[in-house]
Scaffold this motif. Structure first.
Motif, PDB file in Angstrom:
ATOM      1  N   ALA A 143      -2.741  -7.472   5.528  1.00 49.44           N
ATOM      2  CA  ALA A 143      -3.746  -7.169   5.735  1.00 49.44           C
ATOM      3  C   ALA A 143      -3.983  -8.466   6.683  1.00 49.44           C
ATOM      4  O   ALA A 143      -4.767  -8.808   7.576  1.00 49.44           O
ATOM      5  CB  ALA A 143      -4.469  -6.342   4.824  1.00 49.44           C
ATOM      6  N   GLU A 144      -3.603  -9.374   6.378  1.00 54.48           N
ATOM      7  CA  GLU A 144      -4.226 -11.012   6.135  1.00 54.48           C
ATOM      8  C   GLU A 144      -3.489 -11.291   7.526  1.00 54.48           C
ATOM      9  O   GLU A 144      -4.507 -12.360   8.745  1.00 54.48           O
ATOM     10  CB  GLU A 144      -3.476 -11.242   5.114  1.00 54.48           C
ATOM     11  CG  GLU A 144      -4.340 -12.856   5.387  1.00 54.48           C
ATOM     12  CD  GLU A 144      -5.735 -13.071   5.356  1.00 54.48           C
ATOM     13  OE1 GLU A 144      -6.370 -14.044   6.129  1.00 54.48           O
ATOM     14  OE2 GLU A 144      -6.308 -13.186   4.289  1.00 54.48           O
ATOM     15  N   ARG A 145      -2.433 -11.017   7.455  1.00 56.89           N
ATOM     16  CA  ARG A 145      -2.088 -10.503   9.245  1.00 56.89           C
ATOM     17  C   ARG A 145      -2.848  -9.435  10.098  1.00 56.89           C
ATOM     18  O   ARG A 145      -2.283  -9.519  11.163  1.00 56.89           O
ATOM     19  CB  ARG A 145      -0.826 -10.673   9.347  1.00 56.89           C
ATOM     20  CG  ARG A 145       0.131 -11.164   8.021  1.00 56.89           C
ATOM     21  CD  ARG A 145       1.758 -11.163   8.771  1.00 56.89           C
ATOM     22  NE  ARG A 145       2.410  -9.973   8.046  1.00 56.89           N
ATOM     23  CZ  ARG A 145       2.408  -9.429   7.027  1.00 56.89           C
ATOM     24  NH1 ARG A 145       2.150 -10.577   6.033  1.00 56.89           N
ATOM     25  NH2 ARG A 145       3.206  -8.249   6.606  1.00 56.89           N
ATOM     26  N   GLY A 146      -3.412  -9.155   9.481  1.00 59.78           N
ATOM     27  CA  GLY A 146      -4.126  -7.945  10.895  1.00 59.78           C
ATOM     28  C   GLY A 146      -3.015  -6.699  10.787  1.00 59.78           C
ATOM     29  O   GLY A 146      -3.361  -5.655  11.540  1.00 59.78           O
ATOM     30  N   GLU A 147      -2.089  -6.605  10.053  1.00 60.90           N
ATOM     31  CA  GLU A 147      -1.518  -4.704   9.795  1.00 60.90           C
ATOM     32  C   GLU A 147      -1.619  -4.208   8.579  1.00 60.90           C
ATOM     33  O   GLU A 147      -2.637  -5.039   7.217  1.00 60.90           O
ATOM     34  CB  GLU A 147      -0.110  -5.449   9.734  1.00 60.90           C
ATOM     35  CG  GLU A 147       0.764  -6.305  11.289  1.00 60.90           C
ATOM     36  CD  GLU A 147       1.796  -6.790  10.663  1.00 60.90           C
ATOM     37  OE1 GLU A 147       2.648  -7.059  11.662  1.00 60.90           O
ATOM     38  OE2 GLU A 147       2.508  -7.050   9.271  1.00 60.90           O
ATOM     39  N   GLY A 194      -9.662  -0.625  10.140  1.00 67.45           N
ATOM     40  CA  GLY A 194      -9.836  -2.360  10.187  1.00 67.45           C
ATOM     41  C   GLY A 194      -9.802  -3.282   8.799  1.00 67.45           C
ATOM     42  O   GLY A 194      -9.057  -2.591   8.203  1.00 67.45           O
ATOM     43  N   PHE A 195      -9.991  -3.921   9.197  1.00 69.32           N
ATOM     44  CA  PHE A 195     -10.208  -4.774   7.435  1.00 69.32           C
ATOM     45  C   PHE A 195     -11.792  -5.881   7.426  1.00 69.32           C
ATOM     46  O   PHE A 195     -12.058  -6.084   7.788  1.00 69.32           O
ATOM     47  CB  PHE A 195      -9.130  -5.812   7.386  1.00 69.32           C
ATOM     48  CG  PHE A 195      -8.140  -5.411   7.572  1.00 69.32           C
ATOM     49  CD1 PHE A 195      -6.981  -5.344   9.187  1.00 69.32           C
ATOM     50  CD2 PHE A 195      -6.657  -4.703   7.179  1.00 69.32           C
ATOM     51  CE1 PHE A 195      -6.259  -4.684   9.648  1.00 69.32           C
ATOM     52  CE2 PHE A 195      -5.616  -4.401   7.406  1.00 69.32           C
ATOM     53  CZ  PHE A 195      -5.677  -3.891   8.545  1.00 69.32           C
ATOM     54  N   ARG A 247     -15.544 -10.201  11.991  1.00 71.72           N
ATOM     55  CA  ARG A 247     -15.833 -11.395  12.020  1.00 71.72           C
ATOM     56  C   ARG A 247     -15.788 -12.538  10.902  1.00 71.72           C
ATOM     57  O   ARG A 247     -17.097 -12.272  11.012  1.00 71.72           O
ATOM     58  CB  ARG A 247     -15.988 -11.572  13.171  1.00 71.72           C
ATOM     59  CG  ARG A 247     -15.770 -10.739  13.890  1.00 71.72           C
ATOM     60  CD  ARG A 247     -14.348 -11.660  15.072  1.00 71.72           C
ATOM     61  NE  ARG A 247     -14.360 -10.663  16.042  1.00 71.72           N
ATOM     62  CZ  ARG A 247     -12.513 -10.056  16.456  1.00 71.72           C
ATOM     63  NH1 ARG A 247     -11.485 -11.130  15.287  1.00 71.72           N
ATOM     64  NH2 ARG A 247     -12.379  -9.197  17.439  1.00 71.72           N
ATOM     65  N   ARG A 257      -8.226  -9.393   2.360  1.00 70.23           N
ATOM     66  CA  ARG A 257      -9.010  -8.151   3.442  1.00 70.23           C
ATOM     67  C   ARG A 257      -8.331  -6.818   2.865  1.00 70.23           C
ATOM     68  O   ARG A 257      -6.962  -7.298   2.862  1.00 70.23           O
ATOM     69  CB  ARG A 257      -8.228  -8.895   5.273  1.00 70.23           C
ATOM     70  CG  ARG A 257      -8.905 -10.458   4.944  1.00 70.23           C
ATOM     71  CD  ARG A 257      -8.494 -10.468   6.262  1.00 70.23           C
ATOM     72  NE  ARG A 257      -7.983  -9.699   7.214  1.00 70.23           N
ATOM     73  CZ  ARG A 257      -8.659  -9.257   8.766  1.00 70.23           C
ATOM     74  NH1 ARG A 257     -10.044 -10.269   8.614  1.00 70.23           N
ATOM     75  NH2 ARG A 257      -8.357  -8.844   9.624  1.00 70.23           N
ATOM     76  N   GLU A 285     -12.542  -5.143  13.767  1.00 73.42           N
ATOM     77  CA  GLU A 285     -12.118  -5.750  12.908  1.00 73.42           C
ATOM     78  C   GLU A 285     -13.434  -6.768  12.539  1.00 73.42           C
ATOM     79  O   GLU A 285     -14.381  -7.359  12.853  1.00 73.42           O
ATOM     80  CB  GLU A 285     -11.182  -6.844  13.321  1.00 73.42           C
ATOM     81  CG  GLU A 285     -10.590  -7.814  12.193  1.00 73.42           C
ATOM     82  CD  GLU A 285      -9.555  -8.665  13.009  1.00 73.42           C
ATOM     83  OE1 GLU A 285      -9.478 -10.488  12.674  1.00 73.42           O
ATOM     84  OE2 GLU A 285      -8.426  -7.927  13.622  1.00 73.42           O
ATOM     85  N   THR A 289     -13.344  -7.709   4.099  1.00 80.31           N
ATOM     86  CA  THR A 289     -12.888  -8.988   3.496  1.00 80.31           C
ATOM     87  C   THR A 289     -14.078  -9.030   2.310  1.00 80.31           C
ATOM     88  O   THR A 289     -15.203  -9.124   2.333  1.00 80.31           O
ATOM     89  CB  THR A 289     -12.878 -10.917   4.368  1.00 80.31           C
ATOM     90  OG1 THR A 289     -12.344  -9.959   5.736  1.00 80.31           O
ATOM     91  CG2 THR A 289     -12.620 -11.549   3.202  1.00 80.31           C
TER      92      THR A 289
END
Length: 157
Positions: free
Chosen positions: A34-38, A131-132, A156, A139, A154, A134
């Motif tokens: 998740a930190e990588r957006g995956e 999405g993710f 921001r 994330r 996502e 935080t």
């Protein structure tokens, strides 16, 4: 920039103290991805059956080899509820909020809320993207209903 510390964004729903612990145990792979957006989830290496994040033995073939792999950021709302819970200090929301059981296109199912505050739960059968959010610097997956998809996928800082 000289010595300024970047702070994690404040989650709309829960206090940062409720963030999951990220370590080398299997569920930690979900948060590192998740930190990588995956969104990475486990599959049985033998029969390719989707597994639960903590699952170590495959229900299909009995295999114990697991492969964590990125999956599509898309799913369908399987069940939805609107939670009416106020818990000052832990739950930040001051109004009811949705909790969803999302069946991902990969065959996995995850329980999550929405990326952004929502006063209604998406309908069962509605398509969502993932999405993710935080929480406390970690994330975590969150649903973006089709109606809200044009806004953002996502968070921001």
């Amino acid at each position: 920039m000289t010595g300024t510390a970047r702070t994690a964004p404040r989650d709309w729903l829960v206090d940062g103290s409720l963030a999951p612990h990220v370590d080398e145990t299997p569920p930690g792979a979900l948060y590192r991805a998740a930190e990588r957006g995956e969104l990475a989830l486990p599959f049985c290496l033998s029969c390719r059956l989707p597994l639960e994040p903590e699952q170590r033995i495959c229900d299909g073939c009995g295999g114990n080899a697991v492969s964590w792999e990125p999956v599509p950021l898309r799913g369908t709302v399987h069940t939805a509820t609107l939670v009416h819970r106020l818990e000052p200090g832990l739950v930040r929301a001051s109004a009811p909020y949705p909790v969803l059981d999302v069946e991902l296109d990969s065959g996995h199912r995850l329980i999550m809320t929405t990326l952004n505050p929502a006063t209604a739960a998406p309908a069962v059968g509605e398509t969502v993207t993932i999405g993710f959010r935080t929480v406390g610097g970690v994330r975590i997956p969150a649903a973006v209903p089709a109606a809200a998809h044009s806004e953002t996928t996502e968070d921001r800082p």
